[in-house]
Design an enzyme around this catalytic site. Structure first.
Site, PDB file in Angstrom:
ATOM      1  CB  CYS A  32      74.202  51.794  60.497  1.00  0.00           C
ATOM      2  SG  CYS A  32      75.220  53.366  60.526  1.00  0.00           S
ATOM      3  CB  CYS A  77      81.632  47.372  62.528  1.00  0.00           C
ATOM      4  SG  CYS A  77      82.451  46.337  63.102  1.00  0.00           S
ATOM      5  CB  CYS A 111      75.013  52.623  65.324  1.00  0.00           C
ATOM      6  SG  CYS A 111      76.345  51.775  66.174  1.00  0.00           S
ATOM      7  CB  CYS A 159      80.585  56.473  61.997  1.00  0.00           C
ATOM      8  SG  CYS A 159      79.800  56.944  63.804  1.00  0.00           S
ATOM      9  CB  CYS A 160      82.811  52.145  62.478  1.00  0.00           C
ATOM     10  SG  CYS A 160      80.590  51.253  61.696  1.00  0.00           S
TER      11      CYS A 160
END
Length: 236
Positions: A208, A231, A205, A122-123
């Site tokens: 997270c 990240c 985010c 995702c990062c």
């Protein structure tokens, strides 16, 4: 103008000479913009360190380029702060950088709530690839890393060879403490993310990031339940 040092001209001797030649953080910032001019940007998280750096940078180059990696998953307080910052520094070129995938497209291709299953992926999609694209247009970038933030950052220098993005990475605040950051914010009446008042020293985010206690690594609230603490922007 001084010679513009690029990633491919880097060597250990140059790094040593550069990092022993600066008198303080402002000397670093002035050098960065004097040497790289429009070939440098600041990738800002809009955390506490970011607000300090934005203010310092505005004193050196009021038209500097500042990018925010908008994952579309940040806290509302972060977006509110960005708007306040744009109003306070109207001449700065503050841009919201979007990933190539919308959240809907990401869910369709990789599954829903990817951050809960594979946060590195995702990062990579929402932060690393967008920054890589932005950095393709410059030779250097500025970061708010401080040595006392975590064990992974304790050896950061003012000027660093960034192997990940093959750029020069400049970190003016490496010697600042958390107390230094907040003293500057308060003395200069700077806007800041209100989540800092709720035990969020490091804010990423919303999905997270959790609040943390007052002791230990300031990044303990990031990616809770995973060994992940970064990240990936600052890892080779």
């Amino acid at each position: 103008m001084e010679n513009r040092l690029t990633f491919f001209q880097w060597n250990d001797q140059l790094q040593k000479e550069l990092n022993t030649g600066f008198s303080d953080f402002m000397d670093v910032i002035k050098w960065a913009f004097r040497v790289y001019q429009d070939r440098i940007l600041y990738a800002s998280s809009f955390g506490a360190e970011s607000m300090v750096l934005i203010d310092l940078i505005s004193k050196v180059n009021p038209e500097a380029s500042i990018v925010f990696l908008d994952t579309n998953l940040h806290f509302k307080e972060t977006y509110q702060l960005i708007e306040k910052t744009k109003r306070k520094y109207p001449t700065l070129n503050i841009r919201m950088v979007q990933p190539s995938y919308t959240l809907e497209q990401q869910a369709e291709e990789f599954g829903d709530r990817l951050w809960e299953r594979t946060p590195d992926k995702c990062c990579g999609i929402r932060k690393i690839e967008p920054l890589k694209k932005e950095l393709s247009n410059v030779d250097a970038w500025i970061s708010g890393l401080r040595r006392d933030q975590s064990a992974t950052r304790k050896n950061t220098e003012y000027v660093n060879k960034d192997n990940k993005f093959q750029k020069v990475k400049i970190c003016p605040l490496i010697h600042w403490t958390w107390e230094d950051v907040w003293n500057y914010i308060k003395l200069n009446n700077l806007p800041y993310n209100q989540l800092h008042d709720q035990n969020y020293p490091s804010i990423g985010c919303e999905m997270c990031t959790l609040p943390v206690g007052t002791e230990g690594d300031s990044r303990n609230g990031r990616w809770a339940g995973f060994s992940k603490k970064e990240c990936g922007l600052h890892q080779d």
